[in-house]
Design a protein around this motif. Structure first.
Motif, PDB file in Angstrom:
ATOM      1  N   PRO A 261       0.814  -1.217   0.000  1.00 39.21           N
ATOM      2  CA  PRO A 261       0.000   0.000   0.000  1.00 39.21           C
ATOM      3  C   PRO A 261       0.850   1.272   0.000  1.00 39.21           C
ATOM      4  N   GLU A 262       0.208   2.383  -0.331  1.00 44.97           N
ATOM      5  CA  GLU A 262       0.909   3.658  -0.295  1.00 44.97           C
ATOM      6  C   GLU A 262       1.405   3.922   1.120  1.00 44.97           C
ATOM      7  N   PRO A 263       2.677   4.328   1.256  1.00 47.95           N
ATOM      8  CA  PRO A 263       3.206   4.591   2.598  1.00 47.95           C
ATOM      9  C   PRO A 263       2.468   5.744   3.286  1.00 47.95           C
ATOM     10  N   LEU A 264       2.588   5.799   4.592  1.00 45.84           N
ATOM     11  CA  LEU A 264       2.035   6.920   5.346  1.00 45.84           C
ATOM     12  C   LEU A 264       2.695   8.220   4.898  1.00 45.84           C
ATOM     13  N   PRO A 265       2.056   9.362   5.136  1.00 47.52           N
ATOM     14  CA  PRO A 265       2.546  10.625   4.571  1.00 47.52           C
ATOM     15  C   PRO A 265       4.023  10.921   4.834  1.00 47.52           C
ATOM     16  N   TYR A 266       4.531  10.622   6.035  1.00 45.70           N
ATOM     17  CA  TYR A 266       5.924  10.986   6.327  1.00 45.70           C
ATOM     18  C   TYR A 266       6.929  10.182   5.501  1.00 45.70           C
ATOM     19  N   LEU A 267       6.486   9.110   4.835  1.00 46.61           N
ATOM     20  CA  LEU A 267       7.364   8.278   4.017  1.00 46.61           C
ATOM     21  C   LEU A 267       7.146   8.485   2.516  1.00 46.61           C
ATOM     22  N   ARG A 268       6.255   9.386   2.144  1.00 48.12           N
ATOM     23  CA  ARG A 268       5.969   9.591   0.720  1.00 48.12           C
ATOM     24  C   ARG A 268       7.001  10.525   0.097  1.00 48.12           C
ATOM     25  N   GLU A 269       7.563  10.101  -1.027  1.00 48.90           N
ATOM     26  CA  GLU A 269       8.567  10.892  -1.744  1.00 48.90           C
ATOM     27  C   GLU A 269       7.965  11.481  -3.010  1.00 48.90           C
ATOM     28  N   THR A 270       8.182  12.761  -3.234  1.00 47.39           N
ATOM     29  CA  THR A 270       7.751  13.367  -4.490  1.00 47.39           C
ATOM     30  C   THR A 270       8.759  13.087  -5.597  1.00 47.39           C
ATOM     31  N   SER A 271      10.025  12.894  -5.229  1.00 48.91           N
ATOM     32  CA  SER A 271      11.079  12.552  -6.185  1.00 48.91           C
ATOM     33  C   SER A 271      11.898  11.416  -5.577  1.00 48.91           C
ATOM     34  N   PRO A 272      11.535  10.161  -5.871  1.00 52.39           N
ATOM     35  CA  PRO A 272      12.112   9.017  -5.160  1.00 52.39           C
ATOM     36  C   PRO A 272      13.626   8.903  -5.302  1.00 52.39           C
ATOM     37  N   TRP A 273      14.233   8.377  -4.254  1.00 47.62           N
ATOM     38  CA  TRP A 273      15.674   8.181  -4.222  1.00 47.62           C
ATOM     39  C   TRP A 273      16.044   6.712  -4.435  1.00 47.62           C
ATOM     40  N   GLY A 274      15.409   6.071  -5.434  1.00 47.04           N
ATOM     41  CA  GLY A 274      15.948   4.796  -5.877  1.00 47.04           C
ATOM     42  C   GLY A 274      17.285   5.042  -6.575  1.00 47.04           C
ATOM     43  N   LEU A 275      18.175   4.059  -6.555  1.00 50.98           N
ATOM     44  CA  LEU A 275      19.503   4.221  -7.156  1.00 50.98           C
ATOM     45  C   LEU A 275      19.846   3.000  -8.008  1.00 50.98           C
ATOM     46  N   ASP A 276      20.308   3.262  -9.227  1.00 51.57           N
ATOM     47  CA  ASP A 276      20.676   2.197 -10.153  1.00 51.57           C
ATOM     48  C   ASP A 276      22.148   1.836  -9.947  1.00 51.57           C
ATOM     49  N   ILE A 277      22.399   1.065  -8.898  1.00 52.82           N
ATOM     50  CA  ILE A 277      23.762   0.668  -8.539  1.00 52.82           C
ATOM     51  C   ILE A 277      23.867  -0.846  -8.623  1.00 52.82           C
ATOM     52  N   ASP A 278      24.876  -1.325  -9.334  1.00 53.06           N
ATOM     53  CA  ASP A 278      25.105  -2.761  -9.491  1.00 53.06           C
ATOM     54  C   ASP A 278      26.234  -3.208  -8.572  1.00 53.06           C
ATOM     55  N   LEU A 279      25.962  -4.244  -7.785  1.00 56.22           N
ATOM     56  CA  LEU A 279      26.986  -4.819  -6.914  1.00 56.22           C
ATOM     57  C   LEU A 279      27.467  -6.145  -7.480  1.00 56.22           C
ATOM     58  N   GLU A 280      28.592  -6.599  -6.951  1.00 59.13           N
ATOM     59  CA  GLU A 280      29.194  -7.867  -7.363  1.00 59.13           C
ATOM     60  C   GLU A 280      29.766  -8.548  -6.132  1.00 59.13           C
ATOM     61  N   VAL A 281      29.456  -9.829  -5.962  1.00 57.47           N
ATOM     62  CA  VAL A 281      29.969 -10.615  -4.849  1.00 57.47           C
ATOM     63  C   VAL A 281      30.938 -11.649  -5.403  1.00 57.47           C
ATOM     64  N   GLU A 282      32.161 -11.616  -4.908  1.00 60.21           N
ATOM     65  CA  GLU A 282      33.195 -12.550  -5.350  1.00 60.21           C
ATOM     66  C   GLU A 282      33.665 -13.389  -4.170  1.00 60.21           C
ATOM     67  N   LEU A 283      33.713 -14.703  -4.347  1.00 59.13           N
ATOM     68  CA  LEU A 283      34.214 -15.616  -3.325  1.00 59.13           C
ATOM     69  C   LEU A 283      35.404 -16.367  -3.892  1.00 59.13           C
ATOM     70  N   ASN A 284      36.562 -16.178  -3.260  1.00 60.16           N
ATOM     71  CA  ASN A 284      37.796 -16.856  -3.665  1.00 60.16           C
ATOM     72  C   ASN A 284      38.068 -16.700  -5.160  1.00 60.16           C
ATOM     73  N   GLY A 285      37.878 -15.470  -5.646  1.00 58.18           N
ATOM     74  CA  GLY A 285      38.205 -15.156  -7.028  1.00 58.18           C
ATOM     75  C   GLY A 285      37.117 -15.444  -8.041  1.00 58.18           C
ATOM     76  N   GLN A 286      35.975 -15.963  -7.606  1.00 57.50           N
ATOM     77  CA  GLN A 286      34.880 -16.306  -8.518  1.00 57.50           C
ATOM     78  C   GLN A 286      33.655 -15.461  -8.193  1.00 57.50           C
ATOM     79  N   VAL A 287      33.119 -14.765  -9.194  1.00 56.47           N
ATOM     80  CA  VAL A 287      31.903 -13.979  -8.990  1.00 56.47           C
ATOM     81  C   VAL A 287      30.721 -14.936  -8.855  1.00 56.47           C
ATOM     82  N   VAL A 288      29.996 -14.826  -7.744  1.00 51.30           N
ATOM     83  CA  VAL A 288      28.886 -15.733  -7.473  1.00 51.30           C
ATOM     84  C   VAL A 288      27.529 -15.029  -7.471  1.00 51.30           C
ATOM     85  N   SER A 289      27.522 -13.685  -7.485  1.00 52.57           N
ATOM     86  CA  SER A 289      26.251 -12.967  -7.467  1.00 52.57           C
ATOM     87  C   SER A 289      26.464 -11.533  -7.918  1.00 52.57           C
TER      88      SER A 289
END
Length: 394
Positions: A261-289
């Motif tokens: 549902p729509e968040p309560l007023p104190y949590l509503r954003e007029t210009s949302p702060w989603g971020l297009d950031i890509d992460l990478e998880v490497e274990l012992n030299g191998q990317v796993v996620s």
């Protein structure tokens, strides 16, 4: 004078300019900015003693207008000639924890992660708790164990109780895990009793780091009822040495997923702060996620607003983290408990099976985002090796 060469495809061009704290042999830690493969000593280059400090806190406390002004000055400086003595090769400096951390809060903002854990822990029941889509769930962590990338992790010990045991036992964690996250650093705080509105996020938060919220799942699962994470989390939280300014992330801004549902007023954003950031998880030299931050249900602006809505104050240097970043696919999950589905679906890493972490394993987290110049900007990495537990009384 030196003209700083920025290699083609560098993640540390003039559209990034992340801050860090560094030292050279025989000198005290001070603030620098990374440009290409160099670190620029800002106290020397700009002639400002606020950058001669061992943390970023004094500079961050000067506020948003000052952050904008300094970024403009640095951009102009590094686009021309820089005094020779102010430029150091990045592989010849020692990096330090960039901020003095005030308080540390960790959230639980990924719907994919929360759903996966709900299915693992509460099979047959709704995976999300009733409050999850109404507020950003979080817990207060331990600021004193926030550590820098490159600091080894000693395997924690504590009480554990397997489902087939009647009573708990004490010993080394057998289910040591990571949580691939982002951390947000408060630059200017707020007074006790005064909530921070969602639309002040961009003026309050200075920058972003990669964060690994280490988790001892077996210790955590026994202790967290009825309160919450304690010893299963408090032994270490690792962050990257470079703080990417929020000012560098305008090109990475996206909408958050639809919130219903729509968040309560104190949590509503007029210009949302989603971020297009890509992460990478490497274990012992191998990317796993490769977890995608753009999938996060709750934005960091909503986290800060919720964290202060009861009147709790915030301070320069406060750190709050996103919680595990996970996407809808197995290779987008940000913790081994999800990737291996509680240990039932092992990974193949270097010809060996892995569920949870073993002594000697090395985990590396990396992150990149779109930059203003059309390329990518980088956050550096969080690199950590697991050491055996130290002897303690049973």
């Amino acid at each position: 004078m030196t003209t700083i060469e920025i290699p083609d495809g560098s993640l540390f061009g003039v559209d990034n300019l992340p801050y860090g704290v560094f030292s050279t042999p025989g000198t005290a830690p001070r603030v620098g900015v990374r440009v290409g493969d160099s670190v620029v000593d800002l106290a020397m280059a700009l002639g400002d003693d606020v950058f001669a400090q061992p943390t970023l806190n004094a500079f961050m406390a000067q506020g948003y207008r000052r952050w904008v002004e300094v970024r403009e000055r640095i951009t102009e400086l590094v686009s021309g000639d820089v005094p020779d003595a102010a430029v150091h090769p990045v592989d010849e400096v020692r990096l330090h924890l960039p901020v003095e951390v005030g308080d540390y809060v960790d959230f639980y903002a990924s719907e994919h992660h929360a759903t996966n854990l709900g299915k693992l822990f509460r099979p047959g029941a709704p995976p999300l708790m009733p409050n999850w889509k109404h507020l950003p769930v979080g817990y207060h962590g331990r600021a004193g164990t926030v550590i820098l990338s490159g600091t080894d992790i000693v395997r924690p010990c504590g009480q554990r109780k397997a489902p087939d045991q009647d009573t708990p036992t004490f010993g080394e964690s057998q289910r040591l895990d990571i949580e691939a996250e982002l951390g947000f650093i408060v630059g200017t705080g707020s007074e006790l009793g005064t909530p921070v509105p969602v639309d002040e996020f961009g003026q309050r938060v200075f920058g972003v780091v990669i964060l690994n919220d280490w988790s001892a799942r077996d210790i955590q699962s026994w202790e967290y009822v009825p309160l919450g994470p304690f010893l299963g989390k408090s032994f270490a939280t690792s962050i990257s040495p470079w703080v990417v300014p929020l000012l560098a992330l305008e090109s990475a801004r996206v909408d958050t997923p639809k919130q219903d549902p729509e968040p309560l007023p104190y949590l509503r954003e007029t210009s949302p702060w989603g971020l297009d950031i890509d992460l990478e998880v490497e274990l012992n030299g191998q990317v796993v996620s490769r977890p995608p931050y753009r999938e996060m249900y709750w934005s960091p602006a909503q986290m800060l607003a919720h964290m202060t809505v009861n009147g709790a104050s915030s301070r320069t240097g406060d750190l709050f983290a996103s919680g595990t970043i996970s996407g809808p696919e197995r290779d987008q999950r940000g913790a081994f408990i999800e990737i291996t589905w509680g240990g039932k679906e092992p990974l193949q890493v270097g010809g060996e099976e892995r569920t949870f972490l073993q002594d000697g394993d090395e985990v590396v987290l990396r992150a990149t985002a779109p930059g203003a110049g059309g390329g990518r900007i980088g956050f550096g990495e969080v690199r950590t090796r697991i050491l055996p537990a130290k002897g303690v009384a049973k």
